[in-house]
Design a protein around this motif. Structure first.
Motif, PDB file in Angstrom:
ATOM      1  N   SER A  25     -23.450  -3.523  -4.365  1.00 34.42           N
ATOM      2  CA  SER A  25     -23.106  -2.757  -3.160  1.00 34.42           C
ATOM      3  C   SER A  25     -23.847  -3.258  -1.928  1.00 34.42           C
ATOM      4  CB  SER A  25     -23.432  -1.271  -3.377  1.00 34.42           C
ATOM      5  OG  SER A  25     -24.843  -1.038  -3.255  1.00 34.42           O
ATOM      6  N   GLY A  26     -24.963  -3.983  -2.130  1.00 34.86           N
ATOM      7  CA  GLY A  26     -25.780  -4.430  -1.016  1.00 34.86           C
ATOM      8  C   GLY A  26     -26.817  -3.428  -0.572  1.00 34.86           C
ATOM      9  N   ALA A  27     -26.889  -2.274  -1.237  1.00 35.77           N
ATOM     10  CA  ALA A  27     -27.895  -1.270  -0.892  1.00 35.77           C
ATOM     11  C   ALA A  27     -29.296  -1.764  -1.256  1.00 35.77           C
ATOM     12  CB  ALA A  27     -27.601   0.042  -1.617  1.00 35.77           C
ATOM     13  N   VAL A  28     -30.290  -1.148  -0.635  1.00 35.73           N
ATOM     14  CA  VAL A  28     -31.686  -1.479  -0.890  1.00 35.73           C
ATOM     15  C   VAL A  28     -32.279  -0.447  -1.848  1.00 35.73           C
ATOM     16  CG1 VAL A  28     -33.989  -1.709   0.152  1.00 35.73           C
ATOM     17  CG2 VAL A  28     -31.967  -2.565   1.364  1.00 35.73           C
TER      18      VAL A  28
ATOM     19  N   LEU B  37     -37.182  -3.942 -12.742  1.00 35.99           N
ATOM     20  CA  LEU B  37     -37.154  -4.913 -11.654  1.00 35.99           C
ATOM     21  C   LEU B  37     -36.435  -6.204 -12.021  1.00 35.99           C
ATOM     22  CD1 LEU B  37     -38.052  -5.609  -8.767  1.00 35.99           C
ATOM     23  CD2 LEU B  37     -40.165  -6.526  -9.751  1.00 35.99           C
ATOM     24  N   LEU B  38     -36.715  -6.755 -13.201  1.00 35.55           N
ATOM     25  CA  LEU B  38     -36.139  -8.062 -13.516  1.00 35.55           C
ATOM     26  C   LEU B  38     -34.617  -8.030 -13.629  1.00 35.55           C
ATOM     27  CD1 LEU B  38     -38.750  -9.759 -15.828  1.00 35.55           C
ATOM     28  CD2 LEU B  38     -38.585  -9.705 -13.339  1.00 35.55           C
ATOM     29  N   PRO B  39     -34.018  -7.051 -14.305  1.00 35.70           N
ATOM     30  CA  PRO B  39     -32.543  -6.978 -14.270  1.00 35.70           C
ATOM     31  C   PRO B  39     -32.007  -6.791 -12.845  1.00 35.70           C
ATOM     32  CG  PRO B  39     -33.393  -5.640 -16.062  1.00 35.70           C
ATOM     33  CD  PRO B  39     -34.586  -6.084 -15.259  1.00 35.70           C
TER      34      PRO B  39
ATOM     35  N   ARG C 231     -29.325  -9.930  -8.215  1.00 38.84           N
ATOM     36  CA  ARG C 231     -29.490 -10.199  -6.780  1.00 38.84           C
ATOM     37  C   ARG C 231     -29.656  -8.920  -5.976  1.00 38.84           C
ATOM     38  NH1 ARG C 231     -28.580 -15.497  -5.556  1.00 38.84           N
ATOM     39  NH2 ARG C 231     -27.522 -16.766  -7.140  1.00 38.84           N
ATOM     40  N   GLY C 232     -30.313  -7.933  -6.586  1.00 37.48           N
ATOM     41  CA  GLY C 232     -30.583  -6.685  -5.894  1.00 37.48           C
ATOM     42  C   GLY C 232     -31.649  -6.847  -4.823  1.00 37.48           C
TER      43      GLY C 232
END
Length: 453
Positions: free
Chosen positions: A282-285, A303-305, A310-311
Motif C-alpha cells: 500500500s505504501g503506508a509507513v 521487521l525482516l518480512p 519493501r515495507g
C-alpha cells in the motif's frame, strides 16, 4: 541565500567531504555540492546527516516516565499501565502540557530529531468538559513547538468509544472525547495555523462510519493530509477485533479503508504475513516505537518480512520513556538479533552498514509520515540537519559509514553538536537557547504534579 560548507556530509548514500549547502529564506536546500572545496559561507566541522522525524509522540506522557514501574497485585500489562495513565491525566492543566511538551521537544532536538508528529488526544478538562476554546490543549502543543523550534505535524485525535463495536467510553477516557462535528471544526481551525493530519485513534475507539468521516475531513484538508492510527499493538486487541468483525485489525483496515502512502500505522506489532505483504504494498509507513513497545511488553514487530516486502518504516518516541533516535534504532536491530540469534540482521548485502540502512530508511519513512519534505540532504528538501562531533569519544578515529555505525552502536552520551530545523539553528554546541527557562518550567510542573498525585 545562506551558504555553508560541511566538512563531511551524508549525501546520496555516501559520506562526502567539503559539501556546499545553500539554504533559501524559507528553509529549503537549493543546492548541495559535494567537493565544493573551502567555498564561501560558514564552515561546519563534523559530519552533517539528515534530521530524523519522530513520527509518534504523546507529549504529556514524558511526565509519566517511572510512575508505572511498580509491580501490581496481578500480572502487569498494557491495560494496567493504561489505568495508571488515566489517573495521571486527572492532574494535568493546559500549562502543564505546554511545559512538558517544551521539555520533550528540546530533548528530542538535542538527540537528533528535527520534527515530531504529535498524536494529540488530550482535548478536554479533567471532568470531560470542553474548554472555552476547544483547541486550548492543541494550542499549548503549538506553543511548545514554536518555543523550541522543532518541526511539528499536529495530529488531532478522534476518540469516541471504549472498545470495538462502539462500547461506551470509561471515565478515564472523558478527556479524549469529541464528536465528529467538533472534530471537523478543530481540524479546520488548526489547519489555518499549523501542519496537521488526522488521527482516528484506533479501530476500538472509532466505528467504521466515524473512521470514514475522519477520512473525509482529511480529504477536505488536502489529498496529501497525513492519516495516523494505532493498530494491532496488543494481542488482546487482535482477539477483540476478531470477535467483533471476524478479521484481524490490519486485515480489516486493508479491506475497508483506502490505505496508502499518506497513512502511518502505528505499532502494527501483531501482523500476519499476508497483512505484512498487503500493508507494505500500500505504501503506508509502519510507525515503530521500540522503547515504548518494550516498556509496555507489546511484542516484537516482524521487521525482516516487512523489509523483504519493501515495507517503509519510521520511528517514534510514543510514551517518551526515551527521547533518542539512537535508542529506538538500536532496539529495532537488537530485538531482531535476539529473536534470530545472529548479528547485523538488517544489513542489505555483504559489507553493508547496518546503521546507514536503518538511518536512511527511518529518515525517509519519518518524513513521509509527517508530510514533510525532509529526510535527506538534497536540493528541494528542508534543511533539517544534524551535525555530529567527529571528535566525540563515540566517533573519534572512525571514517566513512563507520561513523554512522559508531553513532548507533556505541556509547550513551550523544555526539550531536548542532541541529538545524528548516534552515534555522535550534541547537548549538549541544544546548538549546531556552534550556534554562524550559527546564525550570518543567521542574515546576513536575513538583506540582508530585504533590497532586
Amino acid at each position: 541565500m545562506t551558504a555553508y560548507v560541511a566538512e563531511l556530509a551524508w549525501v546520496d548514500g555516501a559520506i562526502q567531504p567539503d559539501v556546499g549547502l545553500e539554504v533559501d529564506p524559507s528553509g529549503y536546500l537549493v543546492s548541495v555540492t559535494p567537493g565544493a572545496g573551502t567555498g564561501t559561507g560558514e564552515r561546519i566541522p563534523g559530519l552533517v546527516v539528515p534530521g530524523l522525524g519522530n513520527l509518534h509522540s504523546h507529549a504529556f506522557q514524558r511526565a509519566m516516565a517511572g510512575l508505572a514501574e511498580r509491580a501490581g497485585p496481578e500480572g502487569d500489562d498494557f491495560w494496567r499501565w493504561r489505568e495508571v495513565m488515566y489517573r495521571f491525566l486527572g492532574a494535568l492543566t493546559p500549562e502543564d502540557v505546554q511545559a512538558i511538551a517544551a521539555m520533550l521537544y528540546a530533548e528530542c532536538l538535542r538527540h537528533g530529531y528535527t520534527a515530531v508528529a504529535e498524536f494529540h488526544y488530550l482535548h478536554n478538562a479533567p471532568d470531560g468538559t470542553p474548554y472555552a476554546d476547544p483547541a486550548e490543549m492543541a494550542r499549548r502543543i503549538l506553543a511548545a513547538a514554536t518555543d523550541t523550534g522543532i518541526g511539528l505535524t499536529l495530529l488531532p485525535v478522534l476518540y469516541r468509544h471504549g472498545g470495538f463495536g462502539a462500547a461506551p467510553p470509561g471515565p478515564g477516557q472523558r478527556r479524549f472525547l469529541m464528536d465528529i462535528d467538533a472534530y471537523a471544526r478543530l481540524c479546520q481551525d488548526l489547519a489555518a495555523v499549523a501542519r496537521i493530519g488526522v488521527a482516528p485513534h484506533s479501530l476500538r475507539a472509532v466505528t467504521p462510519e466515524e473512521l470514514h468521516a475522519a477520512l473525509a475531513i482529511a480529504d477536505a484538508l488536502g489529498a496529501a493530509t497525513p492519516v495516523h492510527i494505532h493498530i494491532a499493538e496488543q494481542e488482546r486487541e487482535v482477539a477483540d477485533c476478531l470477535a467483533w468483525s471476524g478479521q484481524r485489525p490490519v486485515e480489516w483496515l486493508l479491506a475497508h479503508a483506502p490505505v496508502g502512502p499518506r497513512w502511518c500505522l502505528v505499532h502494527a506489532t501483531h501482523i500476519s504475513a499476508p497483512e505484512s505483504t498487503g500493508l507494505a504494498a500500500s505504501g503506508a509507513v509502519a510507525g515503530l516505537c521500540q522503547t515504548t513497545e518494550a516498556n509496555l511488553g507489546d511484542g516484537i514487530f516482524p521487521l525482516l518480512p516487512w523489509l523483504d516486502a519493501r515495507g517503509r518504516f519510521g520511528i517514534g518516541t510514543d510514551s517518551n520513556v526515551s527521547t533518542s533516535p539512537v535508542e529506538e534504532l538500536r532496539w529495532l536491530e537488537y530485538t531482531q538479533r535476539l529473536t534470530r540469534r545472529r548479528r547485523n540482521v538488517t544489513a542489505t548485502r555483504a559489507g553493508a552498514s547496518v546503521a546507514a540502512n536503518l538511518l536512511s530508511t527511518a529518515a525517509s519513512g519519518g518524513a513521509q509520515a509527517l508530510g514533510r519534505q525532509a529526510g535527506a540532504i538534497a536540493a528541494g528538501r528542508l534543511a533539517d540537519l544534524v551535525v555530529l562531533d567527529t571528535d566525540h569519544p563515540a566517533l573519534v578515529g572512525r571514517s566513512g559509514e563507520s561513523l554512522l555505525d559508531a553513532w548507533l552502536f556505541s556509547g550513551n552520551s550523544s555526539p550531536v553538536r548542532h541541529v538545524m530545523v528548516a534552515g534555522r539553528w535550534v541547537i548549538r554546541d549541544g544546548r538549546h537557547p531556552r534550556d534554562t527557562e524550559i527546564t525550570a518550567a518543567f521542574a515546576g510542573t513536575m513538583r506540582r504534579l508530585a504533590a497532586a498525585l
